[in-house]
Design an enzyme around this catalytic site. Sequence first.
Site, PDB file in Angstrom:
ATOM      1  N   GLU A 145      71.453  17.679  53.366  1.00 34.68           N
ATOM      2  CA  GLU A 145      71.145  19.106  53.228  1.00 34.68           C
ATOM      3  C   GLU A 145      69.847  19.346  52.453  1.00 34.68           C
ATOM      4  OE1 GLU A 145      73.038  23.329  51.517  1.00 34.68           O
ATOM      5  OE2 GLU A 145      74.057  21.434  51.093  1.00 34.68           O
ATOM      6  N   LYS A 147      72.701  19.792  57.272  1.00 35.15           N
ATOM      7  CA  LYS A 147      72.982  21.174  56.889  1.00 35.15           C
ATOM      8  C   LYS A 147      71.656  21.813  56.528  1.00 35.15           C
ATOM      9  CE  LYS A 147      75.868  24.095  53.936  1.00 35.15           C
ATOM     10  NZ  LYS A 147      77.113  24.191  53.146  1.00 35.15           N
TER      11      LYS A 147
END
Length: 300
Positions: free
Chosen positions: A180, A217
């Site tokens: 992420e 993400k």
Amino acid sequence: MTSTYDSQLKKMKTAPGFIAALDQSGGSTPKALGLYGIPETEYVKGETSMFDQVHKMRERIVTSKSFNGDRILAAILFEDTCRRVIEGMPSAKFLWEKKGVVPIIKIDQGLEEERNGVQLMKPLSKLDDLLELAKENEIFGTKARSVIKLANENGIKANVQQQFNVGKKVCEAGLHPIIEPEVDIKSPEKEQAEAILKEVLLDNLNALSPDEKIMLKLTIPTKANLYKEVIAHPNVLRVVALSGGYSRSEANELLAQNEDLIASFSRALTEGLSANDTADEFDAKLDDSIGSIYSASVEK
């Protein structure tokens, strides 16, 4: 007989749905509890009582009849949650065995100060212990977050390289990482940073071996469908989007413009829920939230 891992992998690769992010850590928990209607005066005894309160909130969410594997693929959990029980079962096993929701564990330990337009992750000193905890609890994958604030190519390369180095260790342990590198939605160079990030991600993905399967993400991009090549990459199981400070309605509207990008919302998922809700009110609010996020993720 199909193993837990095989079943989880199949769900993560092929099932419709989105990922619930229930992994607020020590730094973000007070705000999450405040929005839920629990002020800091309710846990004056320190961190332990704070985590007691947030576990009650998470337990109420995942035990709700609205929360199940029909619309939710997976849930990201904080370490503390993974060491606790829900209805007498270890939290991660409850999610999978009772709800059909794949468990994922947050492994990062916060952020360094900004340098070169990014915030790298602090050293992951607990990584080995957390990977062992994950394997003991049949947890499918991990999640680690870093932040990009400016379109600084050197900073973004360093940020993504750090993430992939950690991701490779997670793969070696037999788990699948969610990487992420969040682009700050308030960045004055958001679109430029995302363009650089896309190319850096593809370079790093192309360097993976065929058996290193990861998830990503990412912030919902300014340019719709920017990450189509990333989503289609053979080393990518899923690409999910964070709500990043947008309201749920804003996040859903932006997400719906991006094909095959699904949600992994935290604050937007729990928006409007209150500790003072009756059971019926809570279930109805959560059902509406899950339904709208599912629609934005799947029904495009």
